[in-house]
Design a protein around this motif. Structure first.
Motif, PDB file in Angstrom:
ATOM      1  N   ILE A 182       8.134   9.282   4.824  1.00  0.00           N
ATOM      2  CA  ILE A 182       6.749   8.879   6.491  1.00  0.00           C
ATOM      3  C   ILE A 182       5.421   9.658   6.144  1.00  0.00           C
ATOM      4  CG2 ILE A 182       6.568   9.501   9.072  1.00  0.00           C
ATOM      5  CD1 ILE A 182       9.740   8.353   8.717  1.00  0.00           C
ATOM      6  N   HIS A 183       5.770  11.268   5.208  1.00  0.00           N
ATOM      7  CA  HIS A 183       4.525  11.819   4.625  1.00  0.00           C
ATOM      8  C   HIS A 183       3.240  11.245   4.182  1.00  0.00           C
ATOM      9  CE1 HIS A 183       2.155  14.818   3.070  1.00  0.00           C
ATOM     10  NE2 HIS A 183       2.216  14.328   1.475  1.00  0.00           N
ATOM     11  N   ALA A 184       4.323  10.136   3.223  1.00  0.00           N
ATOM     12  CA  ALA A 184       2.899   9.335   2.422  1.00  0.00           C
ATOM     13  C   ALA A 184       2.279   8.531   3.067  1.00  0.00           C
ATOM     14  CB  ALA A 184       4.280   8.864   0.646  1.00  0.00           C
ATOM     15  N   TYR A 185       3.197   7.679   3.576  1.00  0.00           N
ATOM     16  CA  TYR A 185       2.666   6.514   4.734  1.00  0.00           C
ATOM     17  C   TYR A 185       1.327   7.240   5.366  1.00  0.00           C
ATOM     18  CZ  TYR A 185       6.499   3.630   3.747  1.00  0.00           C
ATOM     19  OH  TYR A 185       7.805   2.916   3.044  1.00  0.00           O
ATOM     20  N   ILE A 186       1.316   8.781   6.115  1.00  0.00           N
ATOM     21  CA  ILE A 186       0.060   9.617   6.957  1.00  0.00           C
ATOM     22  C   ILE A 186      -0.839   9.381   6.303  1.00  0.00           C
ATOM     23  CG2 ILE A 186       0.077  10.345   8.827  1.00  0.00           C
ATOM     24  CD1 ILE A 186       3.245  10.547   9.894  1.00  0.00           C
ATOM     25  N   GLN A 187      -0.305  10.014   4.838  1.00  0.00           N
ATOM     26  CA  GLN A 187      -1.123  10.206   3.490  1.00  0.00           C
ATOM     27  C   GLN A 187      -2.361   9.400   3.281  1.00  0.00           C
ATOM     28  OE1 GLN A 187      -1.796  13.765   4.603  1.00  0.00           O
ATOM     29  NE2 GLN A 187      -1.955  14.583   2.664  1.00  0.00           N
ATOM     30  N   HIS A 188      -2.038   8.247   2.883  1.00  0.00           N
ATOM     31  CA  HIS A 188      -2.144   7.217   1.915  1.00  0.00           C
ATOM     32  C   HIS A 188      -2.535   5.692   3.051  1.00  0.00           C
ATOM     33  CE1 HIS A 188      -2.017   9.693  -0.797  1.00  0.00           C
ATOM     34  NE2 HIS A 188      -0.497   9.928  -0.780  1.00  0.00           N
ATOM     35  N   GLN A 189      -1.346   5.173   3.548  1.00  0.00           N
ATOM     36  CA  GLN A 189      -2.066   4.565   4.247  1.00  0.00           C
ATOM     37  C   GLN A 189      -3.011   4.129   5.084  1.00  0.00           C
ATOM     38  OE1 GLN A 189       1.769   2.690   6.328  1.00  0.00           O
ATOM     39  NE2 GLN A 189       2.743   2.010   4.583  1.00  0.00           N
ATOM     40  N   ASP A 190      -4.180   3.054   4.588  1.00  0.00           N
ATOM     41  CA  ASP A 190      -5.169   3.566   5.642  1.00  0.00           C
ATOM     42  C   ASP A 190      -5.467   1.672   6.134  1.00  0.00           C
ATOM     43  OD1 ASP A 190      -7.627   3.294   7.016  1.00  0.00           O
ATOM     44  OD2 ASP A 190      -8.570   4.147   6.065  1.00  0.00           O
ATOM     45  N   PHE A 191      -4.971   1.011   6.973  1.00  0.00           N
ATOM     46  CA  PHE A 191      -5.291  -0.362   7.302  1.00  0.00           C
ATOM     47  C   PHE A 191      -6.833  -0.784   8.282  1.00  0.00           C
ATOM     48  CE2 PHE A 191      -0.493   0.586   7.390  1.00  0.00           C
ATOM     49  CZ  PHE A 191      -0.290   0.025   6.546  1.00  0.00           C
ATOM     50  N   CYS A 192      -8.319   0.187   8.242  1.00  0.00           N
ATOM     51  CA  CYS A 192      -8.563   0.385   8.900  1.00  0.00           C
ATOM     52  C   CYS A 192      -9.983  -0.236   7.807  1.00  0.00           C
ATOM     53  CB  CYS A 192      -9.206   1.408   9.754  1.00  0.00           C
ATOM     54  SG  CYS A 192      -7.827   1.737  11.033  1.00  0.00           S
ATOM     55  N   VAL A 193      -9.560  -0.096   6.444  1.00  0.00           N
ATOM     56  CA  VAL A 193     -10.008  -0.535   5.314  1.00  0.00           C
ATOM     57  C   VAL A 193     -10.748  -1.859   5.230  1.00  0.00           C
ATOM     58  CG1 VAL A 193     -10.582   2.179   4.895  1.00  0.00           C
ATOM     59  CG2 VAL A 193      -9.090   0.530   3.732  1.00  0.00           C
ATOM     60  N   ALA A 194     -11.342  -2.422   4.036  1.00  0.00           N
ATOM     61  CA  ALA A 194     -11.387  -4.114   3.841  1.00  0.00           C
ATOM     62  C   ALA A 194     -10.468  -3.879   2.918  1.00  0.00           C
ATOM     63  CB  ALA A 194     -12.348  -3.971   2.654  1.00  0.00           C
ATOM     64  N   PRO A 195      -8.708  -5.827   3.092  1.00  0.00           N
ATOM     65  CA  PRO A 195      -7.785  -5.766   2.523  1.00  0.00           C
ATOM     66  C   PRO A 195      -8.043  -5.239   1.105  1.00  0.00           C
ATOM     67  CG  PRO A 195      -9.218  -7.642   3.925  1.00  0.00           C
ATOM     68  CD  PRO A 195      -9.893  -6.474   3.778  1.00  0.00           C
ATOM     69  N   GLY A 196      -8.738  -5.279   0.008  1.00  0.00           N
ATOM     70  CA  GLY A 196      -8.469  -5.872  -1.022  1.00  0.00           C
ATOM     71  C   GLY A 196      -9.515  -5.760  -2.170  1.00  0.00           C
ATOM     72  N   PRO A 197      -9.293  -4.716  -3.081  1.00  0.00           N
ATOM     73  CA  PRO A 197     -11.006  -4.331  -3.807  1.00  0.00           C
ATOM     74  C   PRO A 197     -11.215  -5.912  -5.069  1.00  0.00           C
ATOM     75  CG  PRO A 197      -8.746  -3.630  -5.396  1.00  0.00           C
ATOM     76  CD  PRO A 197      -8.263  -4.556  -4.148  1.00  0.00           C
ATOM     77  N   ALA A 198     -10.296  -6.372  -4.657  1.00  0.00           N
ATOM     78  CA  ALA A 198     -10.410  -8.246  -5.554  1.00  0.00           C
ATOM     79  C   ALA A 198     -10.668  -8.836  -5.071  1.00  0.00           C
ATOM     80  CB  ALA A 198     -10.015  -7.553  -6.758  1.00  0.00           C
ATOM     81  N   LEU A 199     -11.617 -10.174  -4.830  1.00  0.00           N
ATOM     82  CA  LEU A 199     -11.364 -11.098  -4.103  1.00  0.00           C
ATOM     83  C   LEU A 199     -11.256 -12.331  -5.309  1.00  0.00           C
ATOM     84  CD1 LEU A 199     -13.094 -11.027  -1.097  1.00  0.00           C
ATOM     85  CD2 LEU A 199     -10.378 -10.222  -0.408  1.00  0.00           C
ATOM     86  N   PRO A 200     -10.977 -14.194  -4.571  1.00  0.00           N
ATOM     87  CA  PRO A 200     -10.796 -14.861  -5.558  1.00  0.00           C
ATOM     88  C   PRO A 200     -12.558 -14.981  -6.206  1.00  0.00           C
ATOM     89  CG  PRO A 200      -9.837 -15.517  -4.052  1.00  0.00           C
ATOM     90  CD  PRO A 200     -10.577 -13.961  -3.175  1.00  0.00           C
ATOM     91  N   GLY A 201     -12.263 -15.437  -7.666  1.00  0.00           N
ATOM     92  CA  GLY A 201     -13.863 -15.243  -8.037  1.00  0.00           C
ATOM     93  C   GLY A 201     -14.800 -14.373  -8.375  1.00  0.00           C
ATOM     94  N   ALA A 202     -13.983 -12.909  -8.028  1.00  0.00           N
ATOM     95  CA  ALA A 202     -14.961 -11.911  -8.175  1.00  0.00           C
ATOM     96  C   ALA A 202     -14.604 -11.842  -9.864  1.00  0.00           C
ATOM     97  CB  ALA A 202     -14.236 -11.049  -7.824  1.00  0.00           C
TER      98      ALA A 202
END
Length: 761
Positions: free
Chosen positions: A603-623
């Motif tokens: 749970i410590h790791a989730y609270i420290q690192h999980q962030d669902f308020c940022v963009a879903p991913g660093p690479a999208l199709p065709g990038a």
């Protein structure tokens, strides 16, 4: 949103939600920087806006600092008055009243009685709220006019053509046609202009790139962040017991459990603190709403606590609360809708806008195909318990069976070495305990046959609830102890050799408790496997997972000699297993991830690192990138992250733990990764979602298409077609089709902690 409560506290609401029908129910938000939205079997919540507090001052609109300063001073004055009023109410004589009045700088003889003053304060607060709403409207209008003039008619914005945001133009078209379909869009500033669409799609959602002219103005208007407080481990849980409340049998059970495990939580906190060293941990304010215990959901659990009903959910809830509290975070616990409403601020509407700070406790998991509302509706995956459009990692499960979700878990009591030795010396070699406290579980068809075989070798004990007469479902040769308190049940397990399941309930905590107390767990193999396609219990649940035994975690992650899975319909196989078990000696065993330390670490790791308020991913199709971060492994079987490649700075788990495999036709990524001793990691899918990944694996793509499909990215045969994922919410470890060879992102994991990679802590 600043809320002045009658008790004088001012709460800053920092995130907003709208509720929709769901299963288990828990949610947290508003004043809270992290939110747990939890659920319960059968409990549903009608879509509605929770009412604002009557003392609400709206200050979301940026600008007008002078106006806001006045409103803030008025709020501060109200807070001071209410605090002083509380002190006055405790004074017993007029002289003390005069002194307190002097502190307030008001003549005490001019003050009305306490109740009257409180009413006046509340009336003033309401007037402040009304004024604030009008000021808010004026500011919105003036800011809109100002933006149009100063920015040269920015409503002429056009959707940019950016390969990193291929869905931007399509989403703008959707907003043009349907932005009025949900009031939440207007709540976030959408007003029908092109610029408002682009602002929303780039700052509230992530389908479009940020507008260049918004970077400076948004920074100027950004509210000053609240001061950060460092989280400190706690060992005294007495205040947590007060926070949990009382009056329900379920809460009494949870508090007893928490109190019994206090010493183990304290020791686990010491160990984790040593492991983390000087790592800074910011304290979060967390609202936990245990929705399945509310009267509105029916609260089917509390009346059954003393009658053998399921305790798994309450075990998990007690441990979640304890872990969050021990980690040093601020908690508020609600178990009624009224309490939830008093702590929550939500945007109006049907919940179409993203809810990034919610965590959903979801026992059996929610797969991406069921979570995506549009996709689920079009392709037959829609159920009453799905279609929330959350990041699938926001759903948190009891066991790590669904890597698309986050594994929350619970804890089992850990024995010290002295206790383990005492258990080994006190075991009865021919004693079995049946897993099943309710008489209905004993209606299992064919139980007489295999229980008769077991009775030839072992003395069989049961703990079936009854009021006056012995349940007729329990055979006469079974010694029934009735429903036992948890400490007495633990003592029974410490004497027994075998803990045997009848196939139900699925995936509960009891088998882990039995194994931790030195028992061997025997369970039935399901053929065909149970799923939503052939079993009523799973029908309607948002998962297509196939269950091959009563407790898949025990079978797959523990296994022999502690866990035996056999065909109960095969008498010879069953009897052979009983004989082998009687010859087998085992020590008490508890996986690290189900210890107090393991749960705290996770749970410590989730609270420290999980962030669902940022963009879903660093690479999208065709990038397209100038240099691929992947290299083909020396044995040419899979891809690895290149040692000289730069790491994605926001990636968690760290990208260097990525291993990419091409699955065989009809094989899910979940199973493909397990075949190689790894775990499927859905957050890595965006890195692989490109034609380059197929080329590096020497897969010939005659054509490449980008579509919405929970099996993509994948390679289709025949046809040599490569398919990329169009919607990040549909990246899924689950799912298979004989037509496709799926491209699967895998990672390593810490020993005894499958939720975390080796470099994740």
């Amino acid at each position: 949103m600043i809320t002045v409560n009658p008790d004088g506290k001012i709460m800053v609401r920092r995130c907003l939600v709208t509720l929709r029908p769901f299963r288990l129910f828990v949610l947290g938000i508003g004043f809270f920087t992290l939110c747990f939205l939890m659920t319960s079997l059968g409990g549903q919540f009608s879509a509605r806006r929770l009412g604002d507090s009557p003392f609400t001052i709206r200050t979301e609109v940026m600008g007008g600092p002078e106006s806001r300063g006045v409103l803030r001073k008025m709020s501060d004055l109200l807070e001071l008055m209410v605090k002083r009023m509380d002190a006055l109410a405790r004074l017993e004589n007029v002289s003390e009243l005069h002194r307190a009045g002097g502190d307030l700088h008001f003549p005490a003889d001019r003050m009305p009685p306490g109740a009257g003053l409180m009413e006046r304060i509340q009336a003033i607060a309401q007037n402040v709220s009304d004024i604030a709403v009008k000021v808010d409207q004026i500011l919105r209008h003036s800011l809109l006019l100002h933006s149009k003039v100063s920015e040269g008619r920015r409503d002429q914005c056009e959707a940019p053509s950016d390969p990193k945001f291929p869905d931007c133009s399509g989403k703008v078209e959707w907003m043009r046609a349907r932005w009025t379909s949900d009031p939440c869009y207007a709540f976030f500033g959408v007003d029908g202009t092109e610029c408002s669409f682009l602002i929303y799609l780039s700052e509230v959602e992530w389908f479009c790139p940020p507008l260049p002219w918004r970077n400076q103005t948004a920074a100027q208007r950004a509210p000053k962040p609240l001061p950060k407080v460092q989280a400190v481990f706690r060992s005294n849980l007495s205040h947590l017991l007060d926070l949990m409340g009382s009056g329900k049998e379920s809460l009494i059970f949870m508090k007893k459990r928490t109190k019994r495990l206090t010493a183990q939580w304290a020791l686990a906190a010491q160990r984790l603190a040593q492991k983390l060293g000087a790592t800074r941990r910011d304290q979060k304010q967390i609202l936990v709403h245990i929705g399945f215990l509310t009267e509105e959901s029916g609260d089917v659990f509390s009346p059954r606590v003393l009658k053998g009903g399921p305790l798994g959910e309450m075990v998990q809830w007690a441990d979640i609360l304890a872990a969050l509290y021990v980690l040093g975070h601020g908690l508020r616990v609600t178990v009624s809708l009224k309490e939830l409403q008093s702590n929550l601020g939500v945007p109006p509407g049907r919940g179409s806008c993203p809810l990034c700070r919610i965590r959903v406790i979801d026992t059996f998991g929610t797969e991406p195909a069921y979570n995506h509302e549009e996709y689920a509706t079009l392709h037959g995956y829609r159920t009453n318990w799905g279609y929330w459009n959350l990041n699938p990692k926001q759903f948190m499960t009891m066991f790590p069976h669904t890597p698309d979700n986050s594994f929350m878990g619970f804890v089992s009591e850990e024995l010290n070495e002295t206790e383990k030795q005492l258990i080994k010396g006190g075991k009865a070699s021919n004693m079995a305990v049946v897993y099943g406290k309710e008489a209905s579980i004993w209606k299992f068809q064919g139980k007489e046959k295999f229980l008769g075989i077991l009775n030839k070798y072992m003395e069989i004990h049961g703990t079936v609830y009854y009021e006056s007469q012995r349940p007729p479902e329990v055979p006469a040769f079974v010694k029934n102890h009735g429903l036992l308190p948890q400490p007495e049940f633990q003592q029974l397990l410490r004497k027994a050799k075998l803990f045997i399941g009848f196939g139900f309930p699925y995936e509960g905590p009891a088998p882990l408790e039995a194994i931790a107390n030195g028992c061997i767990f025997l369970q039935s193999r399901f053929s065909p496997p149970h799923s939503s396609l052939n079993h009523e219990f799973f029908r309607g649940k948002p998962t297509s997972r196939e269950v091959f035994s009563q407790h898949p975690y025990a079978e797959n992650f523990i296994g022999k000699p502690h866990v035996w899975t056999v065909d109960y319909n095969n008498s010879e196989e069953f009897e052979a297993a009983i004989k082998a078990i009687m010859r087998t000696q085992v020590d008490p065993y508890l996986p690290y991830e189900y210890t107090c330390e393991g749960m705290l670490e996770r749970i410590h790791a989730y609270i420290q690192h999980q962030d669902f308020c940022v963009a879903p991913g660093p690479a999208l199709p065709g990038a397209h990138t100038s240099q691929s971060p992947f290299v083909l492994a020396p044995n040419a079987t899979h891809l690895e992250w290149a040692q000289n490649a730069s790491l994605a700075p926001a990636a968690w788990p760290p990208a260097h733990s990525l291993r990419a495999w091409l699955a065989t036709p009809g094989r899910a990524c979940t199973d493909t990764c397990l075949d190689h001793g790894l775990i499927c990691e859905p957050s890595f899918f965006p890195f692989l979602n490109s034609q380059d990944a197929f080329l590096k694996l020497q897969v010939p793509c005659d054509s490449t298409e980008s579509e919405m499909n929970h099996l993509y990215p994948a390679f289709a045969q025949p046809g040599q077609e490569c398919y990329l994922q169009k919607d990040p919410l549909l990246f899924s470890c689950a799912g298979s089709n004989t037509k496709y060879r799926r491209l699967c992102p895998c990672r390593d994991f810490r020993k005894g902690q499958v939720a975390l990679c080796q470099g994740c802590l």
